[in-house]
Design a protein around this motif. Structure first.
Motif, short mmCIF file in Angstrom:
data_model
loop_
_atom_site.label_atom_id
_atom_site.label_comp_id
_atom_site.label_asym_id
_atom_site.label_seq_id
_atom_site.Cartn_x
_atom_site.Cartn_y
_atom_site.Cartn_z
N GLY A 1 0.42 2.79 -10.13
CA GLY A 1 0.43 3.45 -11.25
C GLY A 1 2.50 3.09 -11.86
O GLY A 1 3.05 3.88 -10.60
N LEU A 2 2.18 3.37 -13.34
CA LEU A 2 3.85 3.50 -13.70
C LEU A 2 4.25 3.21 -15.05
O LEU A 2 3.68 3.48 -15.38
N PHE A 3 4.84 5.00 -14.91
CA PHE A 3 4.86 6.01 -15.91
C PHE A 3 6.47 5.79 -16.61
O PHE A 3 7.09 6.41 -15.39
N THR A 4 7.14 5.62 -17.69
CA THR A 4 8.31 5.17 -17.94
C THR A 4 8.35 5.60 -19.59
O THR A 4 7.25 5.40 -20.53
N SER A 5 9.27 6.22 -20.32
CA SER A 5 9.81 5.91 -20.66
C SER A 5 11.31 5.97 -21.58
O SER A 5 11.87 5.98 -20.76
N PRO A 6 11.90 5.65 -22.53
CA PRO A 6 10.85 5.20 -23.72
C PRO A 6 10.23 4.09 -24.01
O PRO A 6 10.09 2.71 -22.63
N HIS A 7 9.41 3.25 -24.50
CA HIS A 7 8.95 1.98 -24.53
C HIS A 7 9.93 1.20 -25.66
O HIS A 7 11.04 1.57 -25.86
N LEU A 8 10.05 -0.05 -25.62
CA LEU A 8 11.11 -1.48 -26.26
C LEU A 8 9.96 -1.55 -26.96
O LEU A 8 10.60 -1.79 -28.11
N VAL A 9 9.03 -2.09 -26.80
CA VAL A 9 8.38 -2.73 -27.90
C VAL A 9 6.41 -2.20 -27.61
O VAL A 9 6.66 -2.38 -29.17
N ASP A 10 5.80 -2.42 -27.11
CA ASP A 10 4.64 -1.27 -27.83
C ASP A 10 4.54 0.04 -26.66
O ASP A 10 4.78 -0.43 -25.86
N PHE A 11 3.78 0.94 -27.82
CA PHE A 11 4.02 2.46 -26.72
C PHE A 11 3.10 1.89 -25.41
O PHE A 11 2.88 2.98 -24.02
N ARG A 12 2.04 0.71 -25.41
CA ARG A 12 1.55 0.76 -23.78
C ARG A 12 2.12 0.49 -23.24
O ARG A 12 2.15 0.77 -21.79
N GLU A 13 3.63 -0.38 -22.72
CA GLU A 13 4.32 -0.14 -22.12
C GLU A 13 5.24 0.77 -21.10
O GLU A 13 5.15 1.05 -19.98
N ARG A 14 4.90 2.32 -21.60
CA ARG A 14 5.15 3.29 -20.84
C ARG A 14 3.70 3.10 -19.67
O ARG A 14 4.03 4.37 -18.73
N ILE A 15 2.94 2.94 -19.96
CA ILE A 15 1.74 3.31 -18.52
C ILE A 15 1.33 1.86 -18.02
O ILE A 15 0.10 0.78 -18.93
N ARG A 16 0.94 1.62 -16.78
CA ARG A 16 1.11 0.47 -16.15
C ARG A 16 0.69 0.61 -15.00
O ARG A 16 0.78 1.43 -14.36
N ILE A 17 -0.65 -0.24 -14.87
CA ILE A 17 -1.03 -0.74 -13.50
C ILE A 17 -0.39 -1.97 -12.79
O ILE A 17 -0.94 -3.11 -13.62
#
Length: 171
Positions: A49-65
């Motif tokens: 899992g990867l949690f980052t901020s801010p996002h560049l284009v899409d909010f969903r970029e913040r939360i990835r698996i």
């Protein structure tokens, strides 16, 4: 303080207790470091899992698996759950609620490990509810968010170092 984040986690059944973490703070480069760590762990066969901020284009970029963004359906489902019972959640900020969404998603998807990027600071950052990360890391420290973290480099470094835990390795 971390009370709002803790309340969000309480409502969610404490997903943070079901996960392992790498926790990264700093001024610049922490997003890059988080992506590199996540990639290395994924290449080693882990579900990451990867949690980052801010996002560049899409909010969903913040939360990835494993590099894949959280699905729109998962985001909508989480927001609907929150909307149906807002009184139980207190008054979390956007970041606190987003972090709760990430933890919930990572726990539901049984991630082996989660790489967390602090939002701002460290000591009072929502991500600092993680009690026992596997390792913490700090990138370079500069003059950022001085209104919240302090007027000088020493004050800011102290706040960022707030993610350090006794007995946990620091890079």
């Amino acid at each position: 303080n971390l009370n709002a984040t803790l309340q969000v986690c309480e409502v969610l059944g404490h997903p943070e207790d079901k996960l392992k973490f790498v926790h990264v703070a700093g001024t610049n480069g922490k997003g890059t470091v988080c992506h590199m760590i996540a990639a290395a762990l994924q290449l080693s066969g882990h579900k990451v899992g990867l949690f980052t901020s801010p996002h560049l284009v899409d909010f969903r970029e913040r939360i990835r698996i494993n590099g894949e963004c959280i699905s729109e359906e998962s985001v909508v489902k989480f927001v609907e759950c929150w909307q149906e019972s807002q009184a139980r959640w207190g008054t979390p900020s956007f970041f606190e609620l987003t972090f709760g969404m990430a933890l919930d998603h990572f726990a539901r998807e049984s991630c082996d490990i989660v790489v967390l990027e602090t939002g701002m600071g460290g000591r009072l950052d929502s991500t600092n509810i993680v009690a026992n990360p596997e390792v913490t890391a700090v990138t370079n420290i500069g003059l950022d968010h001085q209104a919240f973290l302090g007027p000088d480099i020493r004050s800011i470094a102290k706040e960022k170092a707030g993610i350090f835990k006794a007995g946990i390795p620091v890079v």
